[in-house]
Design a protein around this motif. Structure first.
Motif, PDB file in Angstrom:
ATOM      1  N   ASN A 178       0.257  -0.955   0.356  1.00  0.00           N
ATOM      2  CA  ASN A 178       0.182  -0.419   0.014  1.00  0.00           C
ATOM      3  C   ASN A 178       0.459   0.933  -0.487  1.00  0.00           C
ATOM      4  O   ASN A 178       1.787   0.887   0.023  1.00  0.00           O
ATOM      5  CB  ASN A 178      -0.606  -0.459   1.097  1.00  0.00           C
ATOM      6  N   ILE A 179       0.278   2.270  -0.677  1.00  0.00           N
ATOM      7  CA  ILE A 179       0.773   3.759  -0.679  1.00  0.00           C
ATOM      8  C   ILE A 179       0.830   4.502   1.247  1.00  0.00           C
ATOM      9  O   ILE A 179       0.921   5.603   1.527  1.00  0.00           O
ATOM     10  CB  ILE A 179       0.924   4.421  -2.111  1.00  0.00           C
ATOM     11  N   ILE A 180      -0.103   3.367   1.888  1.00  0.00           N
ATOM     12  CA  ILE A 180      -0.706   4.425   2.998  1.00  0.00           C
ATOM     13  C   ILE A 180      -0.408   3.602   4.126  1.00  0.00           C
ATOM     14  O   ILE A 180      -0.384   2.788   4.350  1.00  0.00           O
ATOM     15  CB  ILE A 180      -1.975   3.876   3.623  1.00  0.00           C
ATOM     16  N   GLY A 181       0.808   3.946   5.161  1.00  0.00           N
ATOM     17  CA  GLY A 181       1.755   3.587   6.568  1.00  0.00           C
ATOM     18  C   GLY A 181       0.176   3.598   6.997  1.00  0.00           C
ATOM     19  O   GLY A 181      -1.537   3.584   7.226  1.00  0.00           O
ATOM     20  N   GLN A 182       0.078   2.486   8.262  1.00  0.00           N
ATOM     21  CA  GLN A 182      -0.262   2.246   9.569  1.00  0.00           C
ATOM     22  C   GLN A 182      -1.078   3.449  10.445  1.00  0.00           C
ATOM     23  O   GLN A 182      -1.298   3.483  11.505  1.00  0.00           O
ATOM     24  CB  GLN A 182       0.574   1.017  10.004  1.00  0.00           C
ATOM     25  N   LYS A 183      -0.028   4.266  10.360  1.00  0.00           N
ATOM     26  CA  LYS A 183      -0.708   5.501  10.982  1.00  0.00           C
ATOM     27  C   LYS A 183       0.378   6.712  10.652  1.00  0.00           C
ATOM     28  O   LYS A 183       1.454   7.591  10.612  1.00  0.00           O
ATOM     29  CB  LYS A 183       0.575   5.591  12.390  1.00  0.00           C
ATOM     30  N   PHE A 184      -0.227   7.264   9.066  1.00  0.00           N
ATOM     31  CA  PHE A 184      -0.259   8.176   8.069  1.00  0.00           C
ATOM     32  C   PHE A 184      -0.880   9.172   8.365  1.00  0.00           C
ATOM     33  O   PHE A 184      -1.028   9.698   9.514  1.00  0.00           O
ATOM     34  CB  PHE A 184      -0.490   8.024   6.550  1.00  0.00           C
ATOM     35  N   PHE A 185       0.662  10.384   8.054  1.00  0.00           N
ATOM     36  CA  PHE A 185       0.905  11.903   8.592  1.00  0.00           C
ATOM     37  C   PHE A 185      -0.233  13.119   7.029  1.00  0.00           C
ATOM     38  O   PHE A 185      -0.440  12.892   6.561  1.00  0.00           O
ATOM     39  CB  PHE A 185       1.790  12.643   9.017  1.00  0.00           C
ATOM     40  N   PRO A 186      -1.641  13.175   7.875  1.00  0.00           N
ATOM     41  CA  PRO A 186      -3.062  13.774   7.031  1.00  0.00           C
ATOM     42  C   PRO A 186      -2.713  15.111   7.192  1.00  0.00           C
ATOM     43  O   PRO A 186      -2.474  15.621   7.206  1.00  0.00           O
ATOM     44  CB  PRO A 186      -4.494  13.396   8.037  1.00  0.00           C
ATOM     45  N   TYR A 187      -1.558  15.636   5.933  1.00  0.00           N
ATOM     46  CA  TYR A 187      -1.488  16.800   4.789  1.00  0.00           C
ATOM     47  C   TYR A 187      -2.801  17.355   4.360  1.00  0.00           C
ATOM     48  O   TYR A 187      -3.297  16.758   3.102  1.00  0.00           O
ATOM     49  CB  TYR A 187      -0.253  16.532   4.661  1.00  0.00           C
ATOM     50  N   ILE A 188      -2.894  18.684   5.220  1.00  0.00           N
ATOM     51  CA  ILE A 188      -4.707  18.593   3.948  1.00  0.00           C
ATOM     52  C   ILE A 188      -4.109  19.636   3.306  1.00  0.00           C
ATOM     53  O   ILE A 188      -3.431  21.172   3.169  1.00  0.00           O
ATOM     54  CB  ILE A 188      -5.207  19.627   5.449  1.00  0.00           C
ATOM     55  N   LEU A 189      -5.394  19.227   2.331  1.00  0.00           N
ATOM     56  CA  LEU A 189      -5.108  20.307   0.390  1.00  0.00           C
ATOM     57  C   LEU A 189      -5.963  20.461   0.984  1.00  0.00           C
ATOM     58  O   LEU A 189      -7.172  20.858   1.491  1.00  0.00           O
ATOM     59  CB  LEU A 189      -4.865  19.456  -0.141  1.00  0.00           C
ATOM     60  N   GLY A 190      -6.364  22.483   0.376  1.00  0.00           N
ATOM     61  CA  GLY A 190      -7.171  23.060   0.160  1.00  0.00           C
ATOM     62  C   GLY A 190      -7.743  22.846  -1.242  1.00  0.00           C
ATOM     63  O   GLY A 190      -7.433  21.598  -1.852  1.00  0.00           O
ATOM     64  N   LYS A 191      -8.755  22.952  -1.940  1.00  0.00           N
ATOM     65  CA  LYS A 191     -10.041  22.484  -2.981  1.00  0.00           C
ATOM     66  C   LYS A 191      -9.097  22.538  -3.741  1.00  0.00           C
ATOM     67  O   LYS A 191      -9.489  21.609  -4.793  1.00  0.00           O
ATOM     68  CB  LYS A 191     -11.625  23.945  -2.750  1.00  0.00           C
TER      69      LYS A 191
END
Length: 218
Positions: A178-191
């Protein structure tokens, strides 16, 4: 850190989406050229079963990686595809990014890379979009109480993965497929940066926004 751009010939809703004319170029060319500008990226790899796309990558200075056509079909589980990607890139850390997110700025790539390498309590980084909407499922609200209707800004901070940028150690990509880890950091993007091209309406909207913003390449 190596960037991995996955592209395939089989686009179901927008024919030849990755190399279709877009803002005087194409989504693939724009993304390759953008990542080549990012000094923090050691190499830009384009993974595809399509010889035409691999030739474009080579001409622009990216590294073409030939994909087994089996892993370019719509019937293969994405976990198997991610594992194949990881097996075919020689890197300690992988920045996985899609050409269908053309509005992500250079600054955001740099910020994401810097944030990823400063993480201590997370194993990966993925871009997300904040969803402040009144959500219903099977005729029932799932994130608010209609008898006490909240303002949209007071709704829970639900986010969704937009798959614009994912950064993860290659060993974890292999282990979890997967490209998602077990505890990923959510980096928020704008619209605007979250715009993802899935159908022709998305394609047209993204092109208008891309052409409007002449200051993206900063």
């Amino acid at each position: 850190l190596k960037a991995l751009i996955p592209v395939r010939a089989g686009s179901e809703r927008v024919k030849n989406k990755n190399i279709k004319p877009f803002a005087g170029s194409s989504l693939l060319e724009i993304k390759i050229n953008q990542l080549l500008r990012i000094d923090k990226v050691d190499e830009v790899c384009v993974n595809s079963e399509c010889d035409e796309m691999l030739e474009i990558a080579s001409k622009l200075g990216a590294t073409p990686v030939k994909r087994d056509p089996f892993f370019a079909t719509s019937s293969v589980p994405m976990n198997d595809v991610y594992e194949d990607f990881a097996k075919n890139i020689d890197a300690d850390h992988v920045l996985y990014t899609n050409v269908t997110s053309p509005l992500v700025s250079d600054k955001t790539y740099i910020d994401c890379i810097d944030k990823y390498f400063s993480l201590t309590d997370h194993d990966s980084l993925n871009t997300v979009t904040l969803l402040k909407e009144n959500l219903w499922l099977d005729g029932k609200p799932i994130n608010y109480d209609p008898s006490s209707h909240p303002r949209s800004q007071d709704l829970p901070d639900i986010v969704y993965l937009n798959f614009a940028i994912s950064i993860i150690p290659r060993k974890l990509m292999l282990r979890h497929k997967n490209i998602i880890g077990q505890k990923f950091f959510p980096y928020i993007l704008g619209k605007i940066e979250s715009v993802d091209i899935d159908d022709i309406d998305d394609f047209d909207l993204a092109e208008v926004l891309f052409l409007r913003d002449k200051t993206r390449e900063v």
